[in-house]
Design a protein around this motif. Structure first.
Motif, mmCIF file in Angstrom:
data_model
loop_
_atom_site.group_PDB
_atom_site.id
_atom_site.type_symbol
_atom_site.label_atom_id
_atom_site.label_comp_id
_atom_site.label_asym_id
_atom_site.label_seq_id
_atom_site.Cartn_x
_atom_site.Cartn_y
_atom_site.Cartn_z
ATOM 1 N N THR A 5 62.802 37.033 38.559
ATOM 2 C CA THR A 5 61.858 36.974 37.443
ATOM 3 C C THR A 5 60.692 36.079 37.836
ATOM 4 N N ILE A 6 59.471 36.589 37.621
ATOM 5 C CA ILE A 6 58.268 35.835 37.968
ATOM 6 C C ILE A 6 57.323 35.789 36.776
ATOM 7 N N ARG A 7 56.332 34.912 36.855
ATOM 8 C CA ARG A 7 55.289 34.831 35.839
ATOM 9 C C ARG A 7 53.946 34.757 36.556
ATOM 10 N N LEU A 8 53.029 35.650 36.169
ATOM 11 C CA LEU A 8 51.676 35.700 36.739
ATOM 12 C C LEU A 8 50.694 35.597 35.570
ATOM 13 N N SER A 9 50.401 34.371 35.148
ATOM 14 C CA SER A 9 49.599 34.198 33.941
ATOM 15 C C SER A 9 48.094 34.155 34.194
ATOM 16 N N LEU A 10 47.673 33.849 35.405
ATOM 17 C CA LEU A 10 46.241 33.753 35.719
ATOM 18 C C LEU A 10 45.845 34.793 36.763
ATOM 19 N N ALA A 11 44.600 35.245 36.715
ATOM 20 C CA ALA A 11 44.108 36.218 37.696
ATOM 21 C C ALA A 11 44.219 35.654 39.117
ATOM 22 N N GLU A 12 43.993 34.368 39.267
ATOM 23 C CA GLU A 12 44.107 33.723 40.577
ATOM 24 C C GLU A 12 45.551 33.804 41.094
ATOM 25 N N ASN A 13 46.524 33.683 40.183
ATOM 26 C CA ASN A 13 47.931 33.803 40.564
ATOM 27 C C ASN A 13 48.248 35.213 41.048
ATOM 28 N N VAL A 14 47.670 36.219 40.400
ATOM 29 C CA VAL A 14 47.897 37.609 40.809
ATOM 30 C C VAL A 14 47.389 37.821 42.226
ATOM 31 N N LYS A 15 46.201 37.322 42.518
ATOM 32 C CA LYS A 15 45.622 37.467 43.862
ATOM 33 C C LYS A 15 46.503 36.788 44.911
ATOM 34 N N SER A 16 46.950 35.575 44.642
ATOM 35 C CA SER A 16 47.812 34.858 45.586
ATOM 36 C C SER A 16 49.147 35.569 45.779
ATOM 37 N N PHE A 17 49.703 36.083 44.680
ATOM 38 C CA PHE A 17 50.976 36.803 44.751
ATOM 39 C C PHE A 17 50.848 38.055 45.608
ATOM 40 N N VAL A 18 49.800 38.854 45.378
ATOM 41 C CA VAL A 18 49.597 40.086 46.136
ATOM 42 C C VAL A 18 49.386 39.781 47.616
ATOM 43 N N ASN A 19 48.634 38.721 47.921
ATOM 44 C CA ASN A 19 48.455 38.328 49.324
ATOM 45 C C ASN A 19 49.791 37.971 49.966
ATOM 46 N N ALA A 20 50.660 37.296 49.223
ATOM 47 C CA ALA A 20 51.964 36.894 49.761
ATOM 48 C C ALA A 20 52.864 38.098 50.009
ATOM 49 N N ALA A 64 64.689 36.328 52.364
ATOM 50 C CA ALA A 64 64.679 34.882 52.159
ATOM 51 C C ALA A 64 63.282 34.298 52.361
ATOM 52 N N ALA A 65 62.548 34.763 53.373
ATOM 53 C CA ALA A 65 61.194 34.246 53.625
ATOM 54 C C ALA A 65 60.254 34.612 52.483
ATOM 55 N N LEU A 66 60.379 35.819 51.966
ATOM 56 C CA LEU A 66 59.557 36.237 50.828
ATOM 57 C C LEU A 66 59.852 35.370 49.613
ATOM 58 N N LEU A 67 61.121 35.132 49.328
ATOM 59 C CA LEU A 67 61.483 34.317 48.166
ATOM 60 C C LEU A 67 60.906 32.916 48.271
ATOM 61 N N GLU A 68 60.837 32.396 49.481
ATOM 62 C CA GLU A 68 60.221 31.069 49.685
ATOM 63 C C GLU A 68 58.726 31.127 49.437
ATOM 64 N N ASP A 69 58.068 32.208 49.889
ATOM 65 C CA ASP A 69 56.623 32.358 49.704
ATOM 66 C C ASP A 69 56.218 32.512 48.244
ATOM 67 N N ILE A 70 57.077 33.140 47.452
ATOM 68 C CA ILE A 70 56.717 33.388 46.044
ATOM 69 C C ILE A 70 57.351 32.366 45.097
ATOM 70 N N LYS A 71 57.921 31.314 45.632
ATOM 71 C CA LYS A 71 58.570 30.287 44.811
ATOM 72 C C LYS A 71 57.656 29.743 43.698
ATOM 73 N N PRO A 72 56.340 29.539 43.945
ATOM 74 C CA PRO A 72 55.488 29.035 42.851
ATOM 75 C C PRO A 72 55.388 29.976 41.645
ATOM 76 N N PHE A 73 55.732 31.238 41.818
ATOM 77 C CA PHE A 73 55.614 32.226 40.735
ATOM 78 C C PHE A 73 56.934 32.497 40.028
ATOM 79 N N THR A 74 58.050 32.024 40.595
ATOM 80 C CA THR A 74 59.350 32.324 39.997
ATOM 81 C C THR A 74 59.582 31.494 38.746
ATOM 82 N N VAL A 75 60.343 32.080 37.836
ATOM 83 C CA VAL A 75 60.641 31.404 36.563
ATOM 84 C C VAL A 75 61.995 30.742 36.681
#
Length: 75
Positions: A5-20, A64-75
């Protein structure tokens, strides 16, 4: 397959998430209710209700590497 489960509340977060997630070769989907979009698509993500948590479905067991990269977005 793994779900997170993730949360993408800001447009900047969406851009960072997609890049990751674009750094990884396996498929990923985002699910919000009945709607499912490609997790690597900025336009697809913006079509979802971003005010609520979203489920990321990863179609790989070696993520595992992906989960570490997206840790700032996880709930």
């Amino acid at each position: 397959m793994k779900s997170v489960t993730i949360r993408l509340s800001l447009a900047e977060n969406v851009k960072s998430f997609v890049n990751a997630v674009n750094r990884y070769g396996f498929d990923m989907d985002l699910r919000s209710g009945r709607h499912v979009v490609d997790a690597k698509s900025i336009l697809g993500i913006f079509s979802l209700d971003l005010s609520k948590p979203i489920t990321l479905e990863i179609h790989s067991d070696d993520c595992a590497a992906l989960l570490e990269d997206i840790k700032p977005f996880t709930v």
